[in-house]
Design an enzyme around this catalytic site. Structure first.
Site: not given
Ligand code: ADP
Length: 451
Positions: A203, A235, A291, A294, A200, A116
């Site tokens: 938010l 999450h 990919r 879902v 990060e 990431k």
């Protein structure tokens, strides 16, 4: 085109891939663990191979067993579905070394986006706005506190190799930072074998909005609009819809075009999803999934493009199915992930489905691999099936969803159906007025009301 595809997955996504293969006239090979011998994907495939005992690491993640299954059956391509080996760059390379096609992006892109920190750096280079945060991994020699203060509290500690919402810890204040760093890092080390973490800005009330992209690997790429996946628990997405109730045509066009352009520059191949948080009219990149997702049916319903079928065609060297100008967003779609879980405690509820009646009618789609008498094994995820509804407007979609949820029967195990029946009647949901923390706040309120 491929002659025979081995589907390296199970459950509803294995069935979803199988359906696309059948329509394309491609023979299919199902693989299964001993726990899945009676699974629907095994029954419907042309051939099946048992690849090991129930634990995923011994079966669905067992690369030598998968290679042997390809060899025995003469499959020439592998579709990884989602989860399991779908974002494993080394697996894609190993397949290539054995003259087998991996139905997915180039290994280099999987590897790049799997980290990431690297993904954020790449996004920034490609002109995609990112969440403010540390420039890279925050190591023991860095002054994490100074970095966090520059970002401003609250901050989120995230694992570079994170996924499925794991390896993430919020530090509300300076006092929380050291503990958040060590817990996130330890969790990441044990879950992903990589302890590196980054910081990060956390938010407060963003929405999760993601852009579906499709690339031909030669510099052609388009976007297929967005999905709003803000309704989450821990999450993890619970309900997804498209278009987002929070975006207007101009915002959609702008972020979509930015993503499509980035994919053109990368020469991205196949389907992908660029994920953003969206707050106060601004988009912030968080990660890219290389990919099929879902929640891909939401996009299929509103664009009338079969993403899995196109993914296979493109992997075989085909062109993009449409130009950007030809993409039309039609009506509204919502997907509910019905899980085998207690709807209040979310404790998994594996076991035998005694009664099963899927809903039907205009605009109602069920992507599921269960049937009456099927036993949900305790070893894998708890998805019973996805209920996807389409309507000309969001209002019509909600009306159909209410009806479909009331019609659906799954007995013998606990499911999250009661939660969805309540959500579809909630004013904030009906108004489309929610953010990524809304569902947890709602659930906490429910728990307080019923001590
Ligand atoms: P994973 O790969 O584990 O799914 P993501 O980076 O995609 O992790 O984030 C998953 C979810 O966590 C997001 O949809 C959002 O709800 C929350 N999240 C991630 N980053 C932030 C952030 N900077 N601020 C607030 N919430 C965040």
């Amino acid at each position: 085109m491929f002659d025979k595809i081995l589907i390296a997955n199970r459950g509803e996504i294995a069935l979803r891939v199988l359906r696309a293969c059948k329509e394309l006239g491609i023979a299919t090979v199902a693989v299964h663990s001993t726990a899945d011998a009676d699974a629907m994907h095994v029954r419907l495939a042309d051939e099946s191979v048992c690849i090991g005992p129930p634990p995923s690491k011994d079966s669905y993640l067992n690369v030598p067993a998968l290679l042997a299954a390809c060899e025995i059956t003469g499959a020439d391509a592998v579709h990884p579905g989602y989860g399991f080996l779908s974002e494993n760059a080394r697996f894609a390379e190993i397949l290539a070394e054995h003259n087998l096609h991996f139905i997915g992006p180039k290994a280099a892109h999987i590897r790049l986006m799997g980290d990431k920190i690297e993904a954020k750096k790449t996004a920034r280079k490609l002109g995609i706005p990112v969440v403010p945060g540390s420039d890279g991994a925050v190591g023991p020699d860095d002054d994490a506190m100074a970095i966090a203060k520059t970002i401003g509290f609250p901050v989120l500690v995230k694992a570079a190799s994170g996924g499925g919402g794991r390896g993430m810890k919020v530090a509300q204040t300076e006092e929380d930072l050291m503990l958040a760093l060590s817990t996130a890092s330890n969790e990441a080390k044990s879950a992903f074998g990589d302890a590196s973490v980054y910081l990060e800005k956390y938010l407060q009330k963003p929405r999760h909005i993601e852009i579906q992209v499709l690339g031909d690997g030669r510099g052609g790429a388009i976007h297929l609009g967005e999905r709003d996946c803000s309704l989450q628990r821990r999450h993890q997405k619970v309900w997804e819809e498209g278009p987002s109730p929070a975006l207007d045509a101009a915002a959609r066009q702008k972020i979509g075009a930015t993503c499509a352009k980035a994919m053109q520059e990368m020469k991205y191949l196949g389907v992908g999803t660029v994920e953003f948080l969206y707050e106060d009219g601004e988009f912030y990149f968080i990660e890219m999934n290389t990919r099929i997702q879902v929640e891909h049916p939401v996009t299929e319903m509103i664009t009338d493009i079969d993403l899995v079928l196109e993914q296979i065609r493109i992997a075989a060297g085909g062109d993009l199915p449409v130009t950007q100008e030809e993409v039309v967003i039609n009506g509204h779609s919502i997907e509910c992930r019905v899980n085998a879980e207690n709807p209040v405690s979310f404790r998994p509820s594996p076991g035998k489905i005694q009664q099963y009646h899927p809903p039907g009618g205009l605009g109602v789609r069920i992507d599921s691999a269960v049937y009456q008498g099927y036993v949900i094994p305790p070893y894998y995820d708890s998805l019973v099936g996805k209920l996807i509804v389409h309507g000309k407007t969001r209002q019509e979609c909600l009306m159909r969803l209410r009806r479909a949820l009331d019609e659906m029967v799954v007995e013998g195990i606990e499911t999250t159906l009661p939660l969805f029946r309540a959500l579809v009647r909630e004013p904030a949901i009906i108004d489309g007025d929610y953010h990524i923390h809304w569902l947890e706040q709602y659930l906490a309120g429910q728990a307080e009301a019923k001590p």
